[in-house]
Design an enzyme around this catalytic site. Structure first.
Site, PDB file in Angstrom:
ATOM      1  N   GLY A 268       0.825  -1.185   0.000  1.00  0.00           N
ATOM      2  CA  GLY A 268       0.000   0.000   0.000  1.00  0.00           C
ATOM      3  C   GLY A 268       0.869   1.248   0.000  1.00  0.00           C
ATOM      4  O   GLY A 268       2.098   1.179   0.047  1.00  0.00           O
ATOM      5  N   VAL A 269       0.213   2.388  -0.053  1.00  0.00           N
ATOM      6  CA  VAL A 269       0.920   3.665  -0.129  1.00  0.00           C
ATOM      7  C   VAL A 269       1.171   4.191   1.277  1.00  0.00           C
ATOM      8  O   VAL A 269       0.310   4.109   2.144  1.00  0.00           O
ATOM      9  CB  VAL A 269       0.095   4.689  -0.941  1.00  0.00           C
ATOM     10  N   GLU A 293      -0.275  -2.336  -7.059  1.00  0.00           N
ATOM     11  CA  GLU A 293      -1.160  -1.325  -7.656  1.00  0.00           C
ATOM     12  C   GLU A 293      -0.406  -0.088  -8.112  1.00  0.00           C
ATOM     13  O   GLU A 293      -0.682   0.466  -9.173  1.00  0.00           O
ATOM     14  CB  GLU A 293      -2.223  -0.901  -6.645  1.00  0.00           C
ATOM     15  N   ASN A 383     -10.305   6.968   3.709  1.00  0.00           N
ATOM     16  CA  ASN A 383     -10.122   6.919   2.263  1.00  0.00           C
ATOM     17  C   ASN A 383     -10.979   5.831   1.635  1.00  0.00           C
ATOM     18  O   ASN A 383     -11.867   6.096   0.849  1.00  0.00           O
ATOM     19  CB  ASN A 383      -8.644   6.699   1.915  1.00  0.00           C
TER      20      ASN A 383
END
Length: 503
Positions: A268-269, A293, A383
Site C-alpha cells: 500500500g501507499v 497497484e 479513504n
C-alpha cells in the site's frame, strides 16, 4: 500543441476545456481516469466545477455521479466537491474536501474493492456510463491512445461510455509509449477464459487503449503535471515496523517457506511501506519483483539499485521528487515497469496464482485479527478499502501494519472489537506495530488474541486489553471468541466522548 494528436479526425474535434465541460449535463454518470493522483484529467473537471458553480448561483440543480480508478487530486475530486457537484462517488477517494462532504452525509459514496469496479460496470450494476473523461499521452495515426501515468479502469470507461472526452496531456512524457500492457481478453460469465499471465513481467496485451473515434465528442489539449503528495521520510515507528517485518521475512527464508527472491511484492501507499522497501535494499535482497497497484518512490530506488528486477502496477504514486527522478530516467524505467489495467493489477486469481506478499496499512485491528482499514470509530470514512482486500484474501502472506497508537497516544490501534471490519480474521496472517510482530497463522481465536496483546499492543494499553480479554474469557456468552458485548466498543465510545480511549 497538436503534434500529440496524429489522427486527422480526432484532431478536428479539438476544443477548450470549457466547451468540453458544456457537453456534460446534470444527472449524468461520468467515468474519469485517474489512480492515486496520477493520470487524471486536469482541465475538464475544473471547467465543469466552474459550470456547476454558475448553475447553482442561478438556483439550478447540477450534480453528477463520478467513477474513477481510485483517488485523483484537487483538480478533480477537490474541485467538484467544493462545487457541491457530486451526487455519487466510487470506488475510492483521499481528498479532504470530498471526505468532509461524505462524512457530513452530503453525497453518497460507495467504497469497494478495486478489482470489482470494471466487472461491475460490465455487469450493468451502476447503470449506463454517459461520458468518459480520460487523460492520454498521445493519439497515433490509427486512433490508438497512448495511456498516461495510470491505466486504472480506462479500458472499461472507453468501451462502456456512450461518449468520450479525451485530454491529451503534453506534460506526460512521450517515452511512456510502450510501458503499458492493456489486456483485451476478458469476457463476461459464462464465457471467461484463463488469463495467460504466470509471471509478474509477462506481457499479455497491447501497449495502447482502443477507442471508437465516432464516440469521441471532444479532445482537449493540456500541459499540466500530476499532483502527488510530498514524500515524508519514515519516522522512528515506521522504521521499527519495517525492522520487525524484515526480520520475519528473513526467518521465512531460513525456514524455506520463501526463497531469497521472496515472492512478488504488493505494498500500500505510505511511509511504513516505503520504510519496508528501503529496508529490503539494506538487507541485501536482489532480483525481486513486484505485482502491485502503484509504483512509489521506494520502488524507483529499488529498481535503480537492482534490488527490484521489475515492477507491475496500474499507476504511479510519486512525490514531486519521485516524478523528477522518473522523468529524468524514463527510458531506464520503461524497460522495468509494466502498467496494466486495474482489473489485471488487482485480479484476485492472479494474486493467488503469483503468490504475492501483501503489505498494507490499517486503522485498527481487534484481538482476534479483524482489521478496519477505512473508518474512524466505525462511522467516519478515511479513504477506502482500495485494493487491500483484493490482495489480503488471496496473498501467500497477508500483512497489516500500523503504529500501535495514534493521536499522540490517545488512540490504540489494538482494540477489543474492531468498530468496522474490512478484512476478517480469516484473511489476516501477520500484524505488525512498532512494538512487535504477531504471526497469527495456525492459531485459534484465543491464541491470536494473546499473541496480539503480547506482541503488538502499546504498553500504555496492554493492561487494559489483557483485563478485557481475561474477563471476557470468564464471562463471555461463548468462549470460542470471547467478548463482553456490553463494553466491546466502549473504547470507541470513550474516544468519541472524550477524545481519548484511555480510562
Amino acid at each position: 500543441m497538436s503534434d500529440r494528436i496524429r489522427h486527422a479526425g480526432l484532431r478536428e474535434k479539438r476544443m477548450s476545456a470549457e466547451q468540453a465541460a458544456a457537453l456534460i449535463h446534470p444527472g449524468m454518470t461520468v467515468a474519469m481516469s485517474g489512480f492515486t493522483g496520477a493520470g487524471y484529467p486536469k482541465a475538464v473537471p475544473q471547467a465543469l466545477a466552474a459550470r456547476i458553480d454558475e448553475a447553482h448561483a442561478r438556483g439550478e440543480a447540477f450534480r453528477i455521479n463520478v467513477m474513477t480508478g481510485a483517488s485523483t487530486a484537487p483538480e478533480l475530486d477537490g474541485a467538484l466537491a467544493r462545487a457541491h457537484g457530486i451526487e455519487l462517488r466510487l470506488p475510492y477517494q483521499s481528498d479532504p474536501n470530498l471526505r468532509e462532504r461524505i462524512n457530513a452525509g452530503e453525497l453518497n459514496y460507495i467504497d469497494m474493492h478495486l478489482s470489482h469496479v470494471a466487472q461491475y460496470t460490465w455487469f450493468g450494476y451502476f447503470g449506463a456510463v454517459d461520458v468518459a473523461v480520460v487523460e492520454v499521452t498521445a493519439i497515433d495515426e490509427a486512433g490508438h491512445l497512448v495511456p498516461s501515468s495510470s491505466v486504472g479502469n480506462n479500458k472499461t470507461w472507453l468501451e462502456q461510455a456512450d461518449k468520450v472526452i479525451l485530454e491529451v496531456n503534453h506534460w506526460q512524457p512521450d517515452a511512456l509509449d510502450g510501458m503499458h500492457d492493456v489486456y483485451y481478453g476478458t469476457a463476461l460469465p459464462p464465457n471467461r477464459k484463463p488469463i495467460p499471465l504466470v509471471h509478474p513481467d509477462d506481457r499479455i496485451g497491447e501497449p495502447y487503449l482502443r477507442c471508437d473515434p465516432d464516440k469521441v465528442i471532444a479532445v482537449v489539449e493540456t500541459s499540466a503535471p500530476d499532483r502527488n503528495s510530498p514524500f515524508t521520510p519514515p519516522d522512528a515507528a515506521s522504521k521499527q515496523i519495517a525492522t520487525h517485518l524484515l526480520d520475519f521475512l528473513a526467518h521465512e527464508v531460513r525456514r524455506g517457506r520463501l526463497t531469497p527472491q521472496l515472492l512478488p511484492l504488493q505494498s500500500g501507499v505510505g511511509n511504513i511501506t516505503n520504510a519496508v522497501l528501503a529496508g529490503l535494499g539494506e538487507a541485501g535482497y536482489r532480483d525481486l519483483t513486484a505485482f502491485t497497484e502503484v509504483i512509489q518512490d521506494g520502488m524507483l530506488d529499488l529498481l535503480k539499485r537492482g534490488v527490484l528486477r521489475m515492477a507491475s502496477a496500474t499507476s504511479f504514486s510519486l512525490s514531486p521528487e519521485g516524478i523528477d527522478e522518473f522523468l529524468a530516467n524514463v527510458d531506464f524505467y520503461r524497460d522495468r515497469i509494466v502498467l496494466r489495467t486495474q482489473e489485471m493489477s488487482n485480479h484476485p486469481e492472479l494474486v493467488r496464482r503469483l503468490g504475492c506478499i501483501a503489505m498494507n496499512g490499517m486503522i485498527e485491528v481487534d484481538l482476534y485479527g479483524n482489521v478496519n482499514s477505512t473508518h474512524v470509530a466505525g462511522t467516519k470514512i478515511m479513504n477506502g478499502i482500495g485494493g487491500s482486500g483484493d490482495f489480503a484474501r488471496n496473498a501467500y502472506l497477508s500483512v497489516f501494519m500500523s503504529p500501535s497508537t495514534a493521536k499522540n497516544g490517545a488512540i490504540s490501534s489494538i482494540v477489543p472489537m474492531a468498530s468496522h471490519v474490512d478484512h476478517t480474521e480469516h484473511d489476516v496472517m501477520v500484524i505488525v506495530t512498532e512494538q512487535g510482530l504477531a504471526d497469527l497463522r495456525g492459531l485459534a481465536p484465543r491464541q491470536r488474541a494473546q499473541r496480539i496483546i503480547d506482541q503488538c499492543a502499546h504498553p500504555d494499553f496492554r493492561p487494559m486489553l489483557q483485563d478485557y480479554f481475561d474477563r471476557a474469557c470468564r464471562e463471555s456468552f461463548g468462549k470460542h471468541t470471547p467478548h463482553l458485548l456490553g463494553e466491546a466498543l466502549s473504547w470507541h465510545q470513550r474516544f468519541v466522548e472524550t477524545g481519548s480511549m484511555r480510562m
